[in-house]
Design an enzyme around this catalytic site. Structure first.
Site, short mmCIF file in Angstrom:
data_model
loop_
_atom_site.label_atom_id
_atom_site.label_comp_id
_atom_site.label_asym_id
_atom_site.label_seq_id
_atom_site.Cartn_x
_atom_site.Cartn_y
_atom_site.Cartn_z
N ARG A 296 0.86 -1.19 0.00
CA ARG A 296 0.00 0.00 0.00
C ARG A 296 0.90 1.24 0.00
NH1 ARG A 296 -2.10 0.68 5.42
NH2 ARG A 296 -0.75 2.48 5.51
N HIS A 300 -3.64 4.29 4.57
CA HIS A 300 -4.75 3.34 4.65
C HIS A 300 -6.02 3.98 4.12
CE1 HIS A 300 -7.45 0.26 6.14
NE2 HIS A 300 -8.12 1.17 6.82
N TYR A 309 3.89 5.31 11.56
CA TYR A 309 4.18 3.91 11.90
C TYR A 309 5.07 3.18 10.90
CZ TYR A 309 0.10 3.37 8.79
OH TYR A 309 -0.79 3.45 7.74
#
Length: 402
Positions: A296, A300, A309
């Site tokens: 990805r 998100h 993160y």
């Protein structure tokens, strides 16, 4: 030519649909197993070189040059649509957007392997699958703009509604596949009748109870379904190693059906593997699990900040595996597509982007009564009472203004 050279190749014209690489960024080794491992099916390297594979070469060979060029067109147009939608959300025109950036090959390869009678059960990121099933992309925009319930007709396109509840679509797809089986639309040797179902999920969804329950039922009843997991390495902010101790495709062993890992950034490999597994389902051999090993590249959703993160160096590694760049390079090296073709696709992408912008900002607001309509098939007193109460509430504002 190096990976960096390939990924940084200037666009043929218009927008650069390739993911650029910053040569100044030191790129460390990827996280554990980030290369997919020796079991991963790959037909095109990140450099765009063909990898022979006796099991899948025949499937790819059946594609005409027109088909192969069509896959590139799909990749470029769906990426441009996605980028435009992301920009529209940032401008306040959409309430949310869920990007597929980096996952185009996984979706286009799978979607183009489906036959017209097959059914797809998406999550909420499957814009590429919707594209291949003939869904007007503005229907998806309308849903994320909040003016539509995603009310395309699943019977018309064999593409069911977006599912926000994580993993729930797997149960629905499994149930539908069991129905197809009981209708006798499996194993008849009629290519226009035999039907398969595909249920899509992300890597995080495989930890959900709904997904595992779907696996149980599909395995026990030998249902004609392909479970297609787009392993983009992150379940929002949780990496694969926080989700599972074994590769996702190996989970199929415990449920009694085969699993395979495919390079999700390789559109040819995804097409070939999906074609094989769909044929298997239609012939009555039961379910299977495909793990499309991809990444990805964006957040998100547009409400997420991935810099909190994951490190940028990891993203740089995956930029070198860009699905559009590698496929374009292969088409050029094989003489399947020329400069005129690539320029035409770029021009079409520009036209699509302009259409998406204009159609979004001019989209009419929905009638407020829509929130009460189509809740039940038959009239329902509770809904009618709620609708009357809401109209009475609205009338109070008119009284104040008067």
């Amino acid at each position: 030519m190096s990976d960096t050279d390939v990924a940084a190749t200037p666009p043929v014209g218009g927008v650069d649909h390739h993911v650029s690489v910053d040569p100044a960024v030191a790129v460390p080794e990827p996280r554990a197993a980030a290369d997919g491992g020796p079991d991963m099916v790959q037909l095109l390297t990140p450099e765009g070189e063909r990898v022979p594979n006796a099991e899948y070469d025949e499937i790819v060979a059946a594609l005409s040059n027109e088909d192969l060029r069509g896959l590139y067109r799909d990749l470029v147009l769906i990426r441009r649509f996605d980028l435009e939608a992301t920009s529209l959300q940032r401008q306040g025109e959409l309430g949310l957007w869920v990007s597929l950036l980096g996952q185009e090959a996984a979706q286009i390869g799978c979607g183009r392997a489906l036959r017209p009678q097959d059914h797809a059960f998406p999550g909420y990121r499957e814009h590429g699958i919707a594209w291949t099933r003939g869904i007007d992309p503005m229907r998806i925009i309308a849903m994320y703009r909040g003016v539509d319930k995603g009310a395309w007709n699943p019977d018309e396109h064999h593409f069911h509604g977006y599912t926000i509840v994580i993993g729930n679509q797997v149960l629905m797809g499994t149930g539908y596949a069991m129905g197809v089986q009981r209708d006798g639309a499996v194993g008849t040797d009629d290519p226009e009748r035999d039907t398969a179902v595909v249920a899509f999920m992300g890597d995080g969804a495989t930890a959900q109870g709904d997904v595992n329950e779907g696996f149980v039922f599909a395995g026990v009843y030998n249902s004609p379904i392909v479970f297609f997991c787009q392993n983009n390495q992150w379940a929002i902010s949780e990496p694969n190693e926080r989700q599972t101790r074994v590769p996702i495709y190996k989970r199929a062993d415990g449920f009694g059906f085969p699993g395979v890992r495919v390079d999700g950034n390789d559109v040819l490999a995804v097409y070939a593997v999906t074609t094989q597994m769909l044929d298997r389902a239609r012939s009555g051999q039961g379910p299977s699990l495909i793990e499309a090993f991809t990444y990805r590249m964006a957040a998100h959703t547009t409400s997420d900040d991935p810099t909190k993160y994951r490190v940028s160096a990891e993203v740089e590694v995956w930029k070198l595996r860009d699905p559009v760049a590698r496929y374009k390079r292969w088409l050029m090296s094989e003489g399947i597509a020329d400069t005129a073709f690539f320029e035409a696709v770029e021009s079409e992408a520009d036209e699509l982007a302009a259409h998406v912008r204009t159609a979004t900002v001019t989209m009419p607001d929905p009638d407020v009564d829509d929130i009460f309509d189509q809740v039940y098939v038959e009239p329902h007193q509770q809904v009618e009472d709620d609708k009357a109460a809401f109209h009475a509430y609205q009338d109070t504002f008119e009284e104040v203004q008067a």
